[in-house]
Write a protein that holds these residues in place. Structure first.
Motif: not given
Lengths: 116, 297
Positions: B50-58, B138-151, B159-165
């Protein structure tokens, strides 16, 4: 002494007392104390619940205690114990510089995140 | 004695693997500070990516790149989505305000008040500033899904992005910042699962000149800061880019038009803080720690 000098003395005294009383007005109630160690938030403790936590890092150990609605550093192994000398507080901050410990007082219930 | 140590060692190992490991990261990107909190799965790697993604989006979606003349398919696709959102909001969200932002100096922080002529002649260059952080979420959520993150809870510059429970099953609690800055927050909204909570406010980026405050949320119709009677709008939505764009659009629209807009929609909820101190929330918002007025359908 002439009356007008007495009036002046009392006048100055009144102003001084007024200014002092401004500092004594409570700033609003803190409900929680945040315990930060090395820049990370470790605990948010409600001030209405007596408890004690020990924080140990590579730098040293501090014991933070909540009692009687206030928080304080009960013991510390830092060289000067300034944090302990700060005493019991419910506002402002208590800092242990050598051990990188900061206690902050906050009025609001903690949340997972803040938007905006 | 040795047996005891082995047993303890094995128990500790098992305990470590059983629990949900937490990874935290502070990232400086997109001209702001971002905080990542990720639990479970490959949490550390998620933070790395996600850190790399944010630099790339910027870099990839900066105004300079978008207006450079040649666009990749991904860039074009995003601009197309932005145009859709412009259509949906009747132009209240406008992804082509870069020329106007430059006229005000919001790009360089060399602030100035432009003349009417300068605003009229400002080029309609692309600027996704009002939607980019939401889309990054939204792109960060894709990464979290891919890596089986719990929450996870990501705070991307406000901007607050929540994921999972959460592990204890309770909803995420998100405070809405006090525009006055006196308290940490004015109200708390509860959201479940993967949601985006985005606030646009007149206190986030502004400058003062001759006693007048100029904030960064431009009304596309006038080219000047929107004067709509609102201090902040918070949008809660399952899609980050939508939440981000709508929070800007609703701020520009003002309370009445925004209420109408919400009544015609079914994919978001909103909270409004007005300049005269009112706090209103649409019916679907779970909100606590405040007195507020309900906006009903």
């Amino acid at each position: 002494m002439k009356t007008k000098y007495w009036i002046m003395i009392f006048g100055i005294l009144a102003v001084v007392l007024a200014v002092i009383s401004l500092f004594l007005i409570p700033k609003g109630e803190a409900a929680f104390v945040e315990v930060w160690s090395e820049g990370a938030l470790l605990y948010t403790l409600p001030l209405n619940t007596d408890t004690s936590v020990e924080i140990t890092t590579d730098r040293g150990t501090n014991t933070v205690t909540v009692a009687g609605g206030k928080a304080f550093v009960e013991s510390a192994d830092c060289p000067d114990r300034t944090c302990v000398a700060r005493g019991k507080r419910a506002s402002g901050q208590i800092v242990c510089l050598p051990n990188r410990l900061v206690l902050k007082f906050t009025g609001q219930r903690p949340v997972d995140g803040i938007s905006g | 004695m040795k047996k005891a140590f082995c047993l303890i060692f094995i128990c500790l190992l098992l305990a470590g693997c059983g629990g949900s490991r937490k990874a935290e990261r502070t990232v400086f990107a997109m001209d702001t500070v971002m905080q990542l909190s990720v639990w479970g799965g490959e949490a550390e790697e998620a933070c790395d990516r996600i850190e790399a993604l944010l630099a790339d989006v910027e870099k990839t979606y900066s105004a300079q790149r978008l207006n450079s003349g040649s666009l990749t398919p991904e860039q074009s696709a995003l601009l197309a989505r932005a145009e859709e959102l412009k259509g949906r909001t009747g132009g209240a969200f406008d992804p082509r305000l870069y020329g106007i932002m430059q006229a005000w100096g919001f790009d360089t922080k060399n602030y100035r008040v432009p003349t009417d002529e300068e605003l009229e002649n400002a080029p309609g260059s692309w600027d996704l500033g009002a939607a980019a952080k939401g889309w990054a979420g939204d792109l960060a959520v894709d990464i979290l899904q891919e890596l089986d993150v719990k929450c996870a809870l990501l705070n991307l510059g406000g901007n607050v992005q929540t994921y999972g429970t959460k592990a204890d099953g309770s909803p995420w609690t998100v405070g809405i910042r006090d525009p006055e800055g006196e308290k940490d927050y004015l109200a708390v909204v509860s959201v479940e699962g993967t949601m985006s909570v985005v606030t646009s406010g007149d206190y986030q980026r502004y400058f003062e000149e001759n006693g007048v405050k100029y904030h960064h949320i431009i009304d596309p119709k006038t080219g000047r800061p929107a004067d709509s009677g609102l201090r902040s709008v918070t949008v809660i939505c399952g899609d980050g880019m939508t939440a981000d764009a709508l929070s800007t659009a609703l701020f520009v629209m003002g309370l009445e038009k925004a209420t109408e807009f919400w009544r015609q929609s079914d994919d978001f909820e909103a909270v409004f803080v007005t300049t005269d101190g009112r706090l209103l929330a649409t019916r679907g918002v779970q909100i606590t720690e405040c007195d507020y007025e309900v906006i009903s359908r």
